[in-house]
Design an enzyme around this catalytic site. Structure first.
Site, PDB file in Angstrom:
ATOM      1  N   GLU A 495       0.651  -1.358  -0.029  1.00 33.59           N
ATOM      2  CA  GLU A 495      -0.126  -0.119  -0.054  1.00 33.59           C
ATOM      3  C   GLU A 495       0.797   1.401  -0.031  1.00 33.59           C
ATOM      4  OE1 GLU A 495      -2.888  -0.196   2.914  1.00 33.59           O
ATOM      5  OE2 GLU A 495      -4.053  -1.691   2.219  1.00 33.59           O
ATOM      6  N   GLU A 600      -5.986  -8.002  -0.330  1.00 32.67           N
ATOM      7  CA  GLU A 600      -6.783  -7.983   0.959  1.00 32.67           C
ATOM      8  C   GLU A 600      -8.228  -7.713   0.683  1.00 32.67           C
ATOM      9  OE1 GLU A 600      -4.970  -4.900   3.604  1.00 32.67           O
ATOM     10  OE2 GLU A 600      -3.019  -5.815   3.356  1.00 32.67           O
TER      11      GLU A 600
END
Length: 836
Positions: A495, A600
């Protein structure tokens, strides 16, 4: 810099939820669904600017922590608190010593050793002069007074004396109950463990020990008994035809299979055809703030043994005393919640632990590693029909510098255990580098909550250099033949906030990391792992043709619905939302970019949950997050999973199936969530795969997801040959490599790279060690940690005479004076030779 910069905001599209709320009889109008034409749906709080003005109480960069995951004591087979022994009310009897034995033989021998007071014996009464027993008058006799004087009877014990004696005995028992098990269950096991787990100051030796030969190779399936390292056992449950395989004499055997339909580790996994059905083991080797019962393996062993000893001895107070001592350890983060500065990330948690020398200091982190995820979890993951695990890890598994407080190197030894367990149960691993120096996103799960110092600010380039070193060290290890069939995907950065650093700078870093990984493992089918690149919160379409012909690259996206506008719509209204929101975008990316995976996702459609947005930051749903969100309702409806009715569980299950079908290749976040130390239960049920399995809202067979979305135009496999390591793989055009040359000309908020602090590649390389095994007959080759012997470039090190700032310095800080250009060595890794 201001945290209200509108350019940092990434909007979330609302959801297509309208209808009548059957419970409140009110009309709700939820915002519409994300436009299905969009190809990117992001994790919340893309920027610290979304958290309020600079003078707000919210820390800069505060964002969603995910979960430190599952509780140590919330599953079947886990040790639990025991009922007391109080109802028995047993006491120790009071023995009364009210008499004594008198000497009846004549001390002077006058009666030839006979008893003198037998009046019926004619022999003594006759010629031998026996004397009949005299009558006792008023308690006296002729001779007994002499004997009474010689043999004084003992005094009767008082009740007080008896109680004192009982207390002394109890104390002795408690001391024995503590000393004996402390040795056998703590000190002795610790000594044994120290031979296989490295110290905190250095990596373990890569040499393997050679003890007694073990039994023949063992492989079994459903119903077989597993004995773990600590001697505890469990029954392997796998209804899908999975078989485990483990032989100490052949520890690199890849014969295990997770399910009958998933390729064994010694078989080819056909990416794009065989589905990645995976789960994260978040919060294990890279902690995140959430409530988790914290009790070490040693404490658990000691607790169970001492309580048994106390109950066996019928000492109820002893048992209570032991329970209080052992179970006074609270949650991992909550233990220090009363500190003047409570921990909010692993950085501050490490500082708090290090200062708490009475509890073991920073070594408490290793207790967490030992207990939070064990071999049993990997067995259960395979038994749940899953074939992959994504394992987040921080760079401190390799080293720390400049006073960084993280526990260095120890998490690597537990990643080695993860490789062993995954190999035993046929699972493949996605190694996820979750935290980088300076932080790539400013969120707590990057190691330190706050600002972004990776490819941003005056230390942005130097931190990127360090990160490339760590990527190289990991890649060299996992590319070795002993590990490449287990660790098959390498997520090089979790991320990154691309809007801070720019897509061009991020693309240059990605290509440099790709070249490093391919240099370590080599091009061609089966050589080296897939390289997983997070989208950086840019759209999927923006990555198409950025790396044309790249060898085995997968695009990672994290589609969450819960961090946008909140809605009181019931869970049943989300039945097809994943299909309409994600399905078309995934299909398009699979065809244009190549393999696309969801690293995710969860079942959450609201942001309800303990610490979901951060420690003490509240929730949007209840209007307590940053003070700018309207209250929608109470989170109890979403978190009180113990009172979910059948319809609610069915709706959650439908959502999870739709998510799996739409995303195709995925990793659920996360396997387990910890119990709250306040309520004693999981407070974030939408994020726990294990809890969902146990309570009926996760599918017991993930294959049920196939076709749930009913997509009329799905992507059709296979992937292009060059996308899977076949013909043309690695032939990235020179025009592309030139345009994305490393380093970038400039760094966001830092200026020209030539004016920024930089390192030179002259430092020694901390090669990662292999595991140790109890092997027979001969030592086992665990590798030397370096797949490519020709890769001899040193580790990034300080240039003598140059000034450096703290790697975690605020990005707005002015850079120090630049070093002379002649002192710098910015040598890019050359692109590897492509496969023929």
């Amino acid at each position: 810099m201001s945290n209200n910069d509108p350019t940092r905001n990434v909007a979330y599209d609302p959801l297509p939820l309208t209808g009548d709320d059957q419970h409140s009889n009110t009309l709700y109008n939820a915002p519409p669904s994300p436009d299905p034409r969009l190809s990117s749906f992001h994790t919340p709080q893309m920027t610290p600017g979304e958290l309020g003005p600079d003078d707000s109480a919210i820390p800069l960069g505060a964002a969603q922590p995910r979960f430190l995951g599952a509780a140590l004591y919330d599953g079947p087979g886990s040790p639990a608190m025991r009922d007391s022994f109080a109802s028995s009310q047993h006491t120790i009897p009071n023995s009364v010593y009210g008499s004594s034995v008198y000497a009846l033989n004549d001390g002077q021998g006058r009666f030839e050793g006979s008893y003198r007071d037998d009046p019926r014996d004619s022999y003594y009464a006759g010629e031998h002069g026996g004397v009949p027993m005299s009558p006792v008058v008023a308690g006296h006799s002729r001779v007994l007074e002499e004997k009474r004087a010689a043999y004084v009877p003992p005094k009767t014990k008082s009740r007080r004396q008896v109680m004192i004696a009982a207390i002394i005995v109890a104390i002795i028992l408690i001391i024995l109950a503590v000393v004996i098990p402390v040795y056998f269950f703590v000190l002795k096991p610790s000594n044994n463990e120290s031979s296989s787990v490295p110290s905190h100051s250095a990596h373990p030796s890569s040499s393997a020990s050679v003890p007694t030969p073990s039994a023949i190779a063992v492989t079994r399936g459903d119903g077989s008994l597993i004995t773990m390292e600590d001697g505890t056992t469990f029954t392997y449950k796998n209804q899908f035809g999975g078989t485990w395989y483990w032989d100490e004499n052949d520890p690199f055997n890849n014969g295990a299979r997770p399910q009958s339909w998933s390729p064994a580790l010694n078989e080819t996994f056909r990416y794009g055809i065989d589905k990645i059905r995976g789960v994260n083991v978040g919060g294990w080797l890279n902690t995140e703030p959430v409530s988790i019962v914290f009790c070490s393996v040693r404490s658990t062993r000691l607790f169970i043994f001492l309580v048994h000893v106390c109950l066996f001895a019928r000492l109820f107070l002893c048992a209570v005393f032991i329970v209080i001592i052992i179970y006074s350890s609270p949650a991992l983060y909550q233990k220090y919640s009363s500190n003047p500065t409570p921990p909010v990330d692993e950085w501050t948690l490490s500082l708090a632990m290090a200062a708490d020398t009475a509890s073991g200091g920073l070594s408490q982190m290793e207790d967490h590693y030992k207990t939070f995820i064990t071999e049993k979890d990997f067995a259960e993951i395979a038994g749940a029909g899953l074939n992959f695990v994504r394992i987040p890890i921080g760079y401190w598994a390799i080293e720390v510098r400049n006073g960084e407080p993280f526990l260095p190197k120890v998490s690597w030894s537990y990643f080695l255990k993860a490789i062993k367990w995954a190999r035993k149960y046929g699972l493949r691993i996605n190694l996820d580098l979750h935290a980088l120096p300076g932080s790539q996103n400013g969120w707590n799960h990057s190691g330190r909550l706050g600002t972004i110092g990776f490819l941003n600010g005056p230390m942005g380039y130097a931190n990127a250099q360090r990160s490339l070193d760590y990527i190289r060290i990991f890649a060299e290890f996992i590319s070795q033949p002993q590990y490449k069939d287990v660790v098959t995907i390498f997520g090089i950065m979790n991320e990154p906030q691309g809007t801070f650093m720019g897509q061009d700078q991020l693309s240059r870093f990605y290509l440099q990391a790709y070249n490093i990984i391919r240099t370590a493992g080599g091009t061609g089918a089966g050589n080296g792992p897939y390289v997983s690149l997070h989208d950086g919160f840019f759209s999927r379409t923006s990555w198409v043709n950025v790396f044309p012909n790249a060898d085995r690259v997968t695009l990672d996206t994290h589609p969450y619905l819960c961090f946008n506008g909140q809605s009181a719509a019931p869970m049943s209204s989300y039945a097809t939302t994943p299909c309409t929101s994600w399905g078309a975008g995934v299909n398009a990316s699979m065809g244009s970019f190549g393999l696309t995976n969801a690293g995710e996702f969860s079942n959450a459609v609201t942001d309800c949950g303990l610490f979901l947005n951060g420690v003490g930051l509240g929730t949007r749903y209840e209007g307590t997050y940053s003070g700018v969100w309207p209250r929608i309702g109470s989170c109890t409806t979403w978190t009180d999973w113990q009172n979910y009715d059948r319809a609610t569980k069915a709706a959650i299950r439908q959502f999870s199936l739709a998510s799996m079908d739409a995303l195709q290749d995925y990793f659920f976040w996360t396997w387990k969530i910890g119990n709250s130390s306040v309520s004693g239960k999981v407070e974030t049920p939408a994020w726990s795969y294990q809890l969902g399995l146990e309570n009926g809202w996760m599918p017991t067979d993930p294959r049920e997801a196939a076709g749930v979305c009913g997509n009329s135009s799905p992507w059709t496999p296979p992937l292009a040959a060059w996308q899977t390591g076949g013909t043309g793989a690695g032939n990235i055009p020179s025009s592309v490599t030139s345009a994305l040359a490393w380093p970038p000309p400039s760094i966001s908020n830092g200026g020209a790279v030539s004016t920024l602090p930089a390192y030179t590649p002259t430092g020694p390389i901390p090669t990662l060690p292999g595991p140790t095994f109890a092997a027979a007959t001969a030592s086992i080759d665990v590798g030397n940690g370096w797949a490519n012997a020709a890769d001899t470039q040193g580790l990034s090190a300080n240039i003598p005479g140059c000034q450096y700032l703290d790697p975690w310095v605020d990005p707005g800080t002015a850079p120090p004076p630049a070093c002379a250009a002649a002192q710098r060595r910015d040598e890019p890794i050359a692109a590897p030779t492509p496969a023929p």
